[in-house]
Design a protein around this motif. Structure first.
Motif, PDB file in Angstrom:
ATOM      1  N   MET A  44       0.842  -1.190   0.000  1.00 53.85           N
ATOM      2  CA  MET A  44       0.000   0.000   0.000  1.00 53.85           C
ATOM      3  C   MET A  44       0.875   1.237   0.000  1.00 53.85           C
ATOM      4  O   MET A  44       1.293   1.723   1.038  1.00 53.85           O
ATOM      5  N   SER A  45       1.158   1.734  -1.167  1.00 55.32           N
ATOM      6  CA  SER A  45       2.002   2.915  -1.311  1.00 55.32           C
ATOM      7  C   SER A  45       1.139   4.169  -1.340  1.00 55.32           C
ATOM      8  O   SER A  45       1.218   4.963  -2.261  1.00 55.32           O
ATOM      9  N   PHE A  46       0.310   4.332  -0.335  1.00 62.02           N
ATOM     10  CA  PHE A  46      -0.495   5.541  -0.178  1.00 62.02           C
ATOM     11  C   PHE A  46      -0.878   5.643   1.286  1.00 62.02           C
ATOM     12  O   PHE A  46      -0.629   4.734   2.062  1.00 62.02           O
ATOM     13  N   GLY A  47      -1.461   6.747   1.674  1.00 63.71           N
ATOM     14  CA  GLY A  47      -1.807   6.887   3.079  1.00 63.71           C
ATOM     15  C   GLY A  47      -2.629   8.116   3.360  1.00 63.71           C
ATOM     16  O   GLY A  47      -3.022   8.840   2.458  1.00 63.71           O
ATOM     17  N   GLY A  48      -2.918   8.366   4.621  1.00 63.31           N
ATOM     18  CA  GLY A  48      -3.710   9.518   5.018  1.00 63.31           C
ATOM     19  C   GLY A  48      -4.043   9.458   6.488  1.00 63.31           C
ATOM     20  O   GLY A  48      -3.268   8.974   7.291  1.00 63.31           O
ATOM     21  N   ALA A  49      -5.247   9.901   6.801  1.00 63.17           N
ATOM     22  CA  ALA A  49      -5.668   9.976   8.196  1.00 63.17           C
ATOM     23  C   ALA A  49      -6.215   8.642   8.684  1.00 63.17           C
ATOM     24  O   ALA A  49      -6.503   7.740   7.901  1.00 63.17           O
ATOM     25  N   ASP A  50      -6.372   8.542   9.989  1.00 67.81           N
ATOM     26  CA  ASP A  50      -6.933   7.348  10.602  1.00 67.81           C
ATOM     27  C   ASP A  50      -8.348   7.116  10.069  1.00 67.81           C
ATOM     28  O   ASP A  50      -9.132   8.055   9.926  1.00 67.81           O
ATOM     29  N   ASP A  51      -8.666   5.873   9.745  1.00 61.41           N
ATOM     30  CA  ASP A  51      -9.964   5.525   9.162  1.00 61.41           C
ATOM     31  C   ASP A  51     -10.345   4.138   9.665  1.00 61.41           C
ATOM     32  O   ASP A  51      -9.681   3.156   9.350  1.00 61.41           O
ATOM     33  N   GLU A  52     -11.406   4.050  10.450  1.00 58.44           N
ATOM     34  CA  GLU A  52     -11.758   2.786  11.083  1.00 58.44           C
ATOM     35  C   GLU A  52     -12.170   1.724  10.073  1.00 58.44           C
ATOM     36  O   GLU A  52     -11.919   0.534  10.272  1.00 58.44           O
ATOM     37  N   ASP A  66       8.982   4.045  23.050  1.00 60.56           N
ATOM     38  CA  ASP A  66       8.770   4.072  24.489  1.00 60.56           C
ATOM     39  C   ASP A  66       9.071   2.719  25.127  1.00 60.56           C
ATOM     40  O   ASP A  66       8.893   2.516  26.311  1.00 60.56           O
ATOM     41  N   GLY A  67       9.538   1.773  24.295  1.00 59.43           N
ATOM     42  CA  GLY A  67       9.919   0.474  24.820  1.00 59.43           C
ATOM     43  C   GLY A  67       8.810  -0.552  24.797  1.00 59.43           C
ATOM     44  O   GLY A  67       9.030  -1.719  25.108  1.00 59.43           O
ATOM     45  N   LEU A  68       7.599  -0.154  24.465  1.00 59.86           N
ATOM     46  CA  LEU A  68       6.496  -1.104  24.415  1.00 59.86           C
ATOM     47  C   LEU A  68       6.509  -1.855  23.093  1.00 59.86           C
ATOM     48  O   LEU A  68       6.714  -1.267  22.043  1.00 59.86           O
ATOM     49  N   PRO A  69       6.290  -3.177  23.141  1.00 58.01           N
ATOM     50  CA  PRO A  69       6.300  -3.958  21.897  1.00 58.01           C
ATOM     51  C   PRO A  69       5.102  -3.637  21.027  1.00 58.01           C
ATOM     52  O   PRO A  69       4.029  -3.292  21.508  1.00 58.01           O
ATOM     53  N   LYS A  70       5.297  -3.735  19.711  1.00 54.32           N
ATOM     54  CA  LYS A  70       4.238  -3.515  18.747  1.00 54.32           C
ATOM     55  C   LYS A  70       3.768  -4.883  18.273  1.00 54.32           C
ATOM     56  O   LYS A  70       4.521  -5.622  17.680  1.00 54.32           O
ATOM     57  N   PRO A  71       2.510  -5.250  18.536  1.00 55.09           N
ATOM     58  CA  PRO A  71       2.045  -6.580  18.152  1.00 55.09           C
ATOM     59  C   PRO A  71       2.147  -6.772  16.653  1.00 55.09           C
ATOM     60  O   PRO A  71       1.715  -5.938  15.883  1.00 55.09           O
ATOM     61  N   VAL A  72       2.710  -7.896  16.234  1.00 52.96           N
ATOM     62  CA  VAL A  72       2.788  -8.193  14.812  1.00 52.96           C
ATOM     63  C   VAL A  72       2.431  -9.647  14.570  1.00 52.96           C
ATOM     64  O   VAL A  72       2.993 -10.299  13.720  1.00 52.96           O
ATOM     65  N   GLY A  73       1.464 -10.159  15.321  1.00 55.14           N
ATOM     66  CA  GLY A  73       1.085 -11.553  15.201  1.00 55.14           C
ATOM     67  C   GLY A  73       0.840 -11.931  13.766  1.00 55.14           C
ATOM     68  O   GLY A  73       1.266 -12.959  13.301  1.00 55.14           O
ATOM     69  N   VAL A  74       0.143 -11.099  13.021  1.00 50.63           N
ATOM     70  CA  VAL A  74      -0.046 -11.286  11.587  1.00 50.63           C
ATOM     71  C   VAL A  74      -0.152  -9.892  11.023  1.00 50.63           C
ATOM     72  O   VAL A  74      -0.913  -9.094  11.508  1.00 50.63           O
ATOM     73  N   LEU A  75       0.591  -9.585   9.991  1.00 49.92           N
ATOM     74  CA  LEU A  75       0.618  -8.219   9.494  1.00 49.92           C
ATOM     75  C   LEU A  75      -0.593  -7.859   8.672  1.00 49.92           C
ATOM     76  O   LEU A  75      -1.250  -8.707   8.116  1.00 49.92           O
ATOM     77  N   VAL A  76      -0.840  -6.561   8.558  1.00 43.90           N
ATOM     78  CA  VAL A  76      -1.987  -6.093   7.811  1.00 43.90           C
ATOM     79  C   VAL A  76      -1.589  -5.120   6.744  1.00 43.90           C
ATOM     80  O   VAL A  76      -0.631  -4.418   6.903  1.00 43.90           O
ATOM     81  N   PRO A  77      -2.313  -5.034   5.625  1.00 45.76           N
ATOM     82  CA  PRO A  77      -1.957  -4.153   4.525  1.00 45.76           C
ATOM     83  C   PRO A  77      -2.027  -2.706   4.921  1.00 45.76           C
ATOM     84  O   PRO A  77      -3.021  -2.285   5.473  1.00 45.76           O
ATOM     85  N   ALA A  78      -0.992  -1.950   4.616  1.00 46.49           N
ATOM     86  CA  ALA A  78      -1.011  -0.547   4.905  1.00 46.49           C
ATOM     87  C   ALA A  78      -1.057   0.252   3.649  1.00 46.49           C
ATOM     88  O   ALA A  78      -0.443  -0.082   2.687  1.00 46.49           O
ATOM     89  N   LEU A  79      -1.759   1.354   3.658  1.00 42.42           N
ATOM     90  CA  LEU A  79      -1.886   2.188   2.485  1.00 42.42           C
ATOM     91  C   LEU A  79      -0.796   3.210   2.498  1.00 42.42           C
ATOM     92  O   LEU A  79      -0.712   3.992   3.401  1.00 42.42           O
ATOM     93  N   ILE A  80       0.000   3.234   1.456  1.00 38.53           N
ATOM     94  CA  ILE A  80       1.134   4.102   1.469  1.00 38.53           C
ATOM     95  C   ILE A  80       1.248   4.892   0.213  1.00 38.53           C
ATOM     96  O   ILE A  80       0.862   4.452  -0.804  1.00 38.53           O
TER      97      ILE A  80
END
Length: 367
Positions: free
Chosen positions: A151-159, A331-345
């Protein structure tokens, strides 16, 4: 509020035979990433990369045999479209970076994973569009059992988009998105879906191996890849030079395809863990907000002895070869990556009335 495409300097090199003969020489990032060495191990055969973008030109000689029948989410009747109606050219460029086959004897664009397949999913050009288009695109990719979503695009948060990404994560798909571009007038476009925890967010670096000034930095950045003066395929059969986190994202999607081909038993989370654990540290020691875990190292990702993720699927184990836990925030907190999801970029999503989103392709065309 009108959508605006991310400004780019575009150098289009259309169709001249002499240019085609020198195109490969201008792909500096192939040498930087030691792609020839990686291709002795695998070229990505058997892996499909879904490309959610503007469509892909099916007639480009360097993409022959690379495209599967796709989808155009803009059409009211989705049954007869194939995602090959590129309205902008952005998708064709990304396809070449991921899986270009070149042509003749060493001519044309060579992709990072030239034996992988591209599933083109068109969502229209830049500007406002319903987030349902993106959700349909992700659902289609899930139905086609792809290994990677670019996903080679992006923008604001969208549920609506985030919910689709969670579904793709549950389907064990590697989700790759751009960290976003910061343009000359201070507009920071494209931070989502790269900021979602389920997504591998990619920043861009130039020939000097320094993070590009256009590349948005922050705790969401996971990895950096080449994103300056990137030669690729252009709509209409030619070539163009571009730059930005769109291009860097496509390179990482190609690398993810190589890893999935070499290690078919790895989960999506483990693929991402391998990519980040083997990255070359850059900037301050350890993970930082500009380079993430470091610069992509394709050969090490295919050959290094990397400690497995813990059984819980959260990237918290320190791998054998450097790199802090995959996905850990500053901040040292782990980022869950159990299964990755498509990101728009590639650009920015701006929610409009809960229905439409402005998508900005994160790329600079030079011309």
């Amino acid at each position: 509020m009108a959508g605006a495409a991310v400004a780019l300097t575009m150098v289009a090199v259309t169709g001249a035979p002499a240019m085609a003969d020198t195109t490969r020489d201008r792909q500096w990032y192939l040498g930087d990433l030691k792609v020839a060495e990686a291709h002795k191990i695998t070229k990505g055969a058997g892996v499909t990369v879904a490309l959610i973008d503007t469509g892909v030109d099916p007639d480009h000689p360097d993409l022959a045999d690379a495209l599967l029948p796709g989808l155009n989410t803009v059409e009211s009747d989705l049954s007869g479209t194939k995602g090959t109606e590129d309205v902008d050219g952005h998708g064709t460029a990304m396809a070449g970076i991921v899986a270009g086959r070149g042509h003749g004897s060493g001519a044309g664009v060579l992709g990072i994973a030239p034996a992988a397949k591209i599933l083109p999913i068109a969502t229209g050009g830049s500007g406002f569009k319903p987030s349902s288009y993106i959700a349909k695109a992700v659902d289609f990719a899930i139905q086609r059992h792809v290994g990677v979503i670019n996903m080679s695009f992006g923008g604001a948060d969208d549920e609506t988009v985030h919910a689709a990404i969670r579904k793709a994560q549950a389907a064990d798909i590697v989700l790759v998105a751009a960290a976003g571009n910061d343009d000359a007038i201070g507009n920071s476009a494209g931070q989502y879906p790269g900021r979602y925890l389920e997504v591998l967010a990619v920043g861009a670096y130039g020939k000097d191996r320094k993070i590009a000034s256009i590349s948005i930095v922050g705790p969401h950045v996971d990895l950096a890849a080449p994103g300056g003066q990137i030669m690729s395929t252009a709509k209409g059969g030619g070539y163009e030079v571009s730059g930005g986190t769109s291009d860097a994202t496509a390179i990482v999607s190609g690398a993810a395809a190589l890893v999935r081909a070499k290690f078919p038993g790895l989960s999506a989370a483990e693929v991402v863990h391998r990519l980040t654990a083997t990255a070359d540290d850059a900037g301050p020691a350890g993970r930082d907000d500009a380079y993430g875990y470091g610069l992509l190292n394709v050969v090490k990702a295919l050959t290094a002895d990397v400690a497995p993720l813990p059984s819980g699927g959260v990237a918290s184990a320190v791998p054998t070869q450097a790199a802090p836990p995959v996905g850990a925030e500053s901040d040292g907190l782990p980022k869950p990556v159990g299964v990755l999801v498509p990101a728009l970029i590639g650009g920015g999503l701006v929610l409009l009335g809960g229905v439409a989103a402005a998508v900005f392709w994160v790329r600079r065309r030079s011309g």
